[in-house]
Each structure stands twice: as C-alpha cells, then as structure tokens.
Design an enzyme around this catalytic site. Structure first.
Site, mmCIF file in Angstrom:
data_model
loop_
_atom_site.group_PDB
_atom_site.id
_atom_site.type_symbol
_atom_site.label_atom_id
_atom_site.label_comp_id
_atom_site.label_asym_id
_atom_site.label_seq_id
_atom_site.Cartn_x
_atom_site.Cartn_y
_atom_site.Cartn_z
ATOM 1 N N GLU A 97 -5.703 -1.376 8.628
ATOM 2 C CA GLU A 97 -5.653 -1.190 10.078
ATOM 3 C C GLU A 97 -4.726 -0.022 10.432
ATOM 4 O O GLU A 97 -4.125 0.020 11.497
ATOM 5 C CB GLU A 97 -5.224 -2.471 10.797
ATOM 6 C CG GLU A 97 -6.225 -3.600 10.721
ATOM 7 C CD GLU A 97 -6.282 -4.245 9.339
ATOM 8 O OE1 GLU A 97 -7.394 -4.264 8.746
ATOM 9 O OE2 GLU A 97 -5.237 -4.714 8.851
ATOM 10 N N TYR A 119 0.642 -9.912 12.742
ATOM 11 C CA TYR A 119 -0.385 -10.502 11.879
ATOM 12 C C TYR A 119 -0.316 -12.029 11.788
ATOM 13 O O TYR A 119 -0.991 -12.632 10.975
ATOM 14 C CB TYR A 119 -0.308 -9.890 10.463
ATOM 15 C CG TYR A 119 -1.643 -9.787 9.766
ATOM 16 C CD1 TYR A 119 -2.458 -8.682 9.952
ATOM 17 C CD2 TYR A 119 -2.086 -10.795 8.919
ATOM 18 C CE1 TYR A 119 -3.684 -8.576 9.304
ATOM 19 C CE2 TYR A 119 -3.315 -10.705 8.281
ATOM 20 C CZ TYR A 119 -4.117 -9.594 8.474
ATOM 21 O OH TYR A 119 -5.323 -9.498 7.848
ATOM 22 N N ASN A 123 -9.750 0.595 -2.691
ATOM 23 C CA ASN A 123 -9.486 -0.612 -1.908
ATOM 24 C C ASN A 123 -10.780 -1.095 -1.260
ATOM 25 O O ASN A 123 -11.378 -0.369 -0.470
ATOM 26 C CB ASN A 123 -8.447 -0.327 -0.816
ATOM 27 C CG ASN A 123 -8.036 -1.580 -0.079
ATOM 28 O OD1 ASN A 123 -7.546 -2.533 -0.683
ATOM 29 N ND2 ASN A 123 -8.265 -1.606 1.223
ATOM 30 N N GLU A 124 -11.189 -2.311 -1.627
ATOM 31 C CA GLU A 124 -12.420 -2.898 -1.092
ATOM 32 C C GLU A 124 -13.563 -1.878 -1.086
ATOM 33 O O GLU A 124 -14.283 -1.714 -0.111
ATOM 34 C CB GLU A 124 -12.182 -3.470 0.304
ATOM 35 C CG GLU A 124 -11.297 -4.707 0.296
ATOM 36 C CD GLU A 124 -11.272 -5.438 1.626
ATOM 37 O OE1 GLU A 124 -11.108 -6.670 1.614
ATOM 38 O OE2 GLU A 124 -11.427 -4.785 2.681
ATOM 39 N N TYR A 165 0.852 -1.191 0.000
ATOM 40 C CA TYR A 165 0.000 0.000 0.000
ATOM 41 C C TYR A 165 0.891 1.246 0.000
ATOM 42 O O TYR A 165 2.094 1.181 0.312
ATOM 43 C CB TYR A 165 -0.852 0.049 1.264
ATOM 44 C CG TYR A 165 -2.073 -0.824 1.304
ATOM 45 C CD1 TYR A 165 -3.071 -0.733 0.351
ATOM 46 C CD2 TYR A 165 -2.257 -1.721 2.357
ATOM 47 C CE1 TYR A 165 -4.215 -1.511 0.424
ATOM 48 C CE2 TYR A 165 -3.399 -2.507 2.455
ATOM 49 C CZ TYR A 165 -4.379 -2.395 1.472
ATOM 50 O OH TYR A 165 -5.509 -3.173 1.555
ATOM 51 N N GLU A 176 -5.913 -10.462 -1.564
ATOM 52 C CA GLU A 176 -5.435 -10.560 -0.183
ATOM 53 C C GLU A 176 -5.797 -11.946 0.318
ATOM 54 O O GLU A 176 -6.984 -12.247 0.525
ATOM 55 C CB GLU A 176 -6.069 -9.507 0.726
ATOM 56 C CG GLU A 176 -5.654 -8.079 0.457
ATOM 57 C CD GLU A 176 -6.272 -7.107 1.460
ATOM 58 O OE1 GLU A 176 -6.876 -7.573 2.462
ATOM 59 O OE2 GLU A 176 -6.163 -5.887 1.237
#
Length: 590
Positions: free
Chosen positions: A99, A301, A157-158, A53, A234
C-alpha cells in the site's frame, strides 16, 4: 557463526528445528528514534523475527540518488533487530506493494520510455541490478552466517497475482546471489493454486499469504510446496484504510483462533502487520479496481501494536496464543499514557498566490506536460494557462485531483475518483491555475506505474489549451525562504477566533508542549491539505475520513517554540487546530 537452512520438515537454526514467529515492521513507516521501542515490543509479544520490506523509491527518490541515512538507514534498523536478540527477514522487492506509493517502484523508472515493469526487459532489469547493488550489500553483511540477524530474503512479492515470467524471477535470483546473499530465498503468494503456481520457482521456497481459514490455506500451500516447512508469509491480522471509506478492523477472537490453528500445525508465520506505522509525507499508495481510491496517512492496520506503538487487546491476546508454542518474556509493555491536549492558534497566514513563487521553479511549455516530464515524482504541481471569456469550460483528464483557481479565486475541483474531468468557467478572461495533487501511485494491479498530472488534450468550448506554465512544488521539505516569509507575516487578531479560513492558503502557529511525547492532531472543521510539525511533513488530512487524527511522533517535538504549518486547500471553520488525548481512526462497519 550461526546457520539457518530449510530442512525436510522444518526451518533449521543451528541445525535445530525453528518455528519462525515473525512480525512485519517497516522501518520506513516509523520514526527512526522509535525503531528500538517497536522492536523491543515485538520480542515482548513473543516474536522471534522481524520482517521488513525495502521500499526502492524511499531510498532512490530521483534518478542517480540513493540514500541510506537517517530514516533510510536499513543497516541500523537490522542492527537493532540483532541487538534485541531477534532474527530478520528482508523483502527487497524490487516490487513490494505494501500500500506504498507505486508499490515501491521509483516513478522516475516507471516513466522511462520502453521500460517493462516486473518482467524480463533490459531497462528495468538494469535498474533493478543497480538498486540491488546498493541495498543488498547492507543485507549481506548482516546475514546470520556473518554474525547478523538476517535468516532469509524474499524474491519479488506476490508475483503470481501479476505475471508468470520465470526468466524474470530467475534473473532476480541470479542478481541476489551475485550480491552475496547466501541465506534461503523465499517467495510469497496468495493461498490460491493459480497464484502459487505462477509466482514461484521449483528452486525457491514458497510461502503463502492469508488471514483466515489457516488449516485450509496451509493445505493449498502444501500442494505447491511438497517438502519443507510451511509458512504463512503474511498473516493478515488487519487491513488498511482508504479515504472516504470506513476504518477497517479484524475481530480479535477470529485472529487468535486462526493464529492458534496455524501455530498448532507447526507452521511458521509472519504477522502482517505487527506494527503498521504511518504513511508520512507523500508515501501512501492507492488502489484502482475501476475507481481510484487513495490510501490514508495512517497505516495502523488494526495491528497488535498500534500506529503510536501502544499494545492493544489484540497484542495481549496474540501474546497469549504465542505463549502456548514458544517462550514469551515476563515483561509486558506499559499501557499508553494520555497524550498532551492543547489548542494551537494558527495566526500567521500566507495566501497561495504569495506562496507559490517560493515553492519551486516554473517552466514554460507549448503543450500540456505530465508531472513525469518535469521530474515531479510525487506531491503537488501547479499548472497555469490563460483563458478567454469565450472558453466557457475546460475538459481534461486529471490524475489525481485538482483545485482550480481563476486569478487566484477558487472556481471548482476536478477529481478522478469522482470521474470528473470538466470544469465550468466564469465568462471572463484570466489566469486559470490547477493545483494538481498526486494522491498516491497505484500499488497493486495493472495500473501500476501509471502517468500522473494533467493528461492532454485540455480542451475548452473553443480551442485546445497548449500554452502552460508549470511549477513543480517543493513541499516534502519546505524551502527556508518560504518558511521565513510565513513566519514574518503579521499575526491575525485573536479577537475573533471563529473567523473562517479561506483556502488555498498556508497557516502557521507555534506552541509549547511536553518534549518527546506522542501527540494526536485533530483537524475538525478543516477540509483537506497537508500538515508539517517542526518542518517534518506528517502527511495528508481530509474531512472525507475515516481518519480523524494525525499521529505526531514524540521525537519531533521539543518543549518550546514548536511550529505547526497547515496547507488548507479549501477552507476551515476557524484557524485553530487541536491536539487531543488519544487517536481517532474513524468509524467502522460494526
């Protein structure tokens, strides 16, 4: 020069079928001296592509600013990807979620009157165009057709989880192409019929996001992408952690089975995350689905490569799976060395009332201002007002948490997570101070871009409090005069090393160690606050957990005279911090 295109059934690299096997690696979550190491380890796992990103607010922390140096040098990061012989996918948003604080959107833009977030609105689109004008030329000159690694760029994005403004998406496409981007453009949305329909355009190549049931999810994607290669944009091989919850892990055996199914089908993949890294400073985001929940400093993560860059069991298992479908180098990353262990006595102390005047400029207001009104886009803000013995209590809305002091003495805490907005006051007059913490901008959903600080009105039992002195606290980069003042304080006696620490206060200690070695700071007995190592703000700690340690990248450390500074908001059992041999990210559900 090489070419990359979308064919009838495959991605085509130099006109030959190419299965993208990518991993997410965010340059803004990794110390720049470690970028090369992380990229190299991605190739050793069998990946052929790095995805990142671009966090708009990381490059533009205030209006008119745009920084692409040091930690923000996207061009250098992409050059390192190329040097490793890998391809790159860039996702410049403008919204990224991730996030990350405010999903990557600048708080200064979100507080602009009349701005329309993620839709066809002139103020917003003008700002996006300016952002693209700064960042996309860096990407454009590194496209595969110009000898660089970039094979694709993502649009938004989404978006299907948020809106359905096709004019907005088409305007983003126009602006991206206008900046010289000629590689294929992608969208990604959750593997859900409604979201895939809303989040894409017929002229863009759709990818889907999921972490399980690969065959089923790819079938869903195929309904919306009838031709061309299928790709999981993803592949969620782990999950993020939030304060007060457990540490999330994803079973290795399930991850590898789903990855195997995905690669066996011929689909391409982007592991989210390959390497998570760290939410340094005030960069963490938050979620709010009825309860506001901020995200922890670690962004490990449960990724194949750990927060500190170490190969995990998941790394080795995924490497084995990838090896069934693509070449994997013989070289294997070495296991992590044990980190140095030592205790640091923080024997220099500066009380909050002494520190605050050195940390920012105070402004006076005849109303209760938000942090956006004073240009404080993240971190901490001090609000002060006068109360009388008859006020009894104060009620207001805090975003997101505040430590309350009366004449410098703690009298309580307000927290939106606990839906607490009323503070009982002692029956005496004095100066009420609220140290307000922005715990992270919501990064997903309808509360994206919400106002921060104290929200009016602030009422007591007898009146409205409308006279305030407000200090935007400079904590990301501590002012030198503050640090010098803290160093100059008389060291406390070490005869009683178990003496508790009263907060809010700053503590400083020095230590010698192994230069360049990764460290793990453990703060058992401390409650909540911030940590700096040699002037670099690592981020937040909190006894609420789950995280027990903070990762300290080796490049921050020298052999002698390292400085550890801690802002403790509440109190600690003793003024000692410990560096331990290994990370501890907390308890799991298992």
């Amino acid at each position: 020069m090489s070419t990359f295109a979308i064919g009838e059934t495959d991605f085509l690299l130099d006109d030959k079928p190419f299965q993208v096997i990518s991993g997410a690696l965010h340059y803004f979550r990794v110390h720049p001296d470690l970028w090369e190491d992380r990229i190299h380890k991605a190739r050793l796992m069998g990946l052929n592509t790095i995805e990142t990103y671009v966090a708009w607010n990381f490059h533009a922390p205030s209006p008119g600013a745009f920084d692409t140096t040091g930690r923000r040098d996207l061009g250098r990061f992409l050059d390192l990807v190329a040097a490793e012989g890998m391809q790159a996918i860039v996702r410049p948003g403008p919204y990224i979620c991730a996030e990350w604080d405010d999903g990557g959107l600048p708080a200064w833009l979100l507080t602009t009157p009349g701005v329309g977030v993620r839709r066809s609105e002139p103020i917003y689109l003008t700002a996006v165009a300016a952002f693209y004008g700064k960042v996309l030329p860096i990407v454009a000159e590194r496209q595969i057709g110009r000898g660089g690694p970039v094979i694709a760029v993502q649009v938004e994005n989404e978006y299907g989880a948020y809106g359905d403004d096709e004019d907005y998406l088409r305007e983003l496409v126009r602006m991206i192409r206008a900046e010289g981007i000629d590689v294929p453009l992608l969208t990604c949305d959750q593997a859900n019929d409604e979201m895939l329909a809303r989040g894409g355009l017929p002229e863009l190549h759709r990818t889907a996001t999921f972490g399980s049931r690969s065959t089923e999810r790819l079938a869903t994607l195929r309904r919306h992408q009838p031709t061309g290669p299928l790709m999981c944009g993803e592949f969620w091989n782990g999950w993020f952690d939030s304060w007060g919850q457990h540490h999330h892990t994803a079973p290795v055996e399930l991850n590898v089975d789903d990855l195997d199914d995905l690669l066996a089908s011929g689909a391409s993949v982007n592991l989210y995350m390959f390497h998570g890294g760290t939410n340094f400073g005030f960069s963490n985001g938050a979620n709010d689905k009825g309860v506001y929940v901020p995200i922890v400093t670690s962004y490990d993560y449960d990724a194949p490569l750990s927060e500190s860059g170490d190969p995990t069991a998941k790394y080795m298992a995924m490497r084995d799976v990838i090896g069934r479908y693509a070449p994997v180098p013989d070289e294997v990353p070495p296991p992590r060395a044990q980190a140095p262990t030592l205790a640091v006595r923080l024997d220099h102390a500066l009380a909050w009332c002494q520190a605050r005047p050195l940390l920012g400029t105070t402004s006076s207001h005849d109303h209760l201002p938000t942090t956006g009104e004073i240009g404080q886009w993240s971190g901490f803000t001090s609000y002060r007002t006068q109360i009388t013995a008859d006020d009894d209590a104060v009620a207001l809305e805090v975003r997101d948490r505040a430590v309350a002091l009366l004449d410098g003495q703690p009298v309580g805490t307000l927290s939106r997570s606990e839906h607490g907005g009323t503070l009982a006051l002692p029956h005496r007059a004095g100066t009420l101070e609220l140290i307000v913490e922005n715990q992270g901008g919501v990064s997903y959903g309808s509360r994206l871009g919400e106002t921060k600080g104290l929200l009016a009105p602030a009422r007591t039992a007898t009146r409205v409090l409308d006279a305030w002195n407000v200090t935007a606290l400079r904590l990301e980069d501590l002012p030198e005069d503050f640090t010098e003042r803290l160093r100059a304080t008389t060291p406390e006696s070490t005869c009683d090393e178990n003496r508790p620490v009263a907060g809010p206060s700053f503590r400083l200690g020095t230590f010698d160690t192994t230069a360049g070695a990764d460290h793990f700071l453990r703060l058992d007995g401390w409650t909540k606050g911030l940590v700096w190592v040699n002037g670099f703000l690592l981020g937040r700690y909190w006894s609420a957990g789950p995280t027990k340690t903070l990762y300290v990248p080796g490049p921050l450390l020298r052999s002698n005279g390292n400085e550890l500074i801690i802002l403790e908001l509440h109190g600690a059992a003793a003024a000692t911090a410990n560096f331990v041999a290994a990370p501890d990210l907390g308890h799991t559900e298992q």
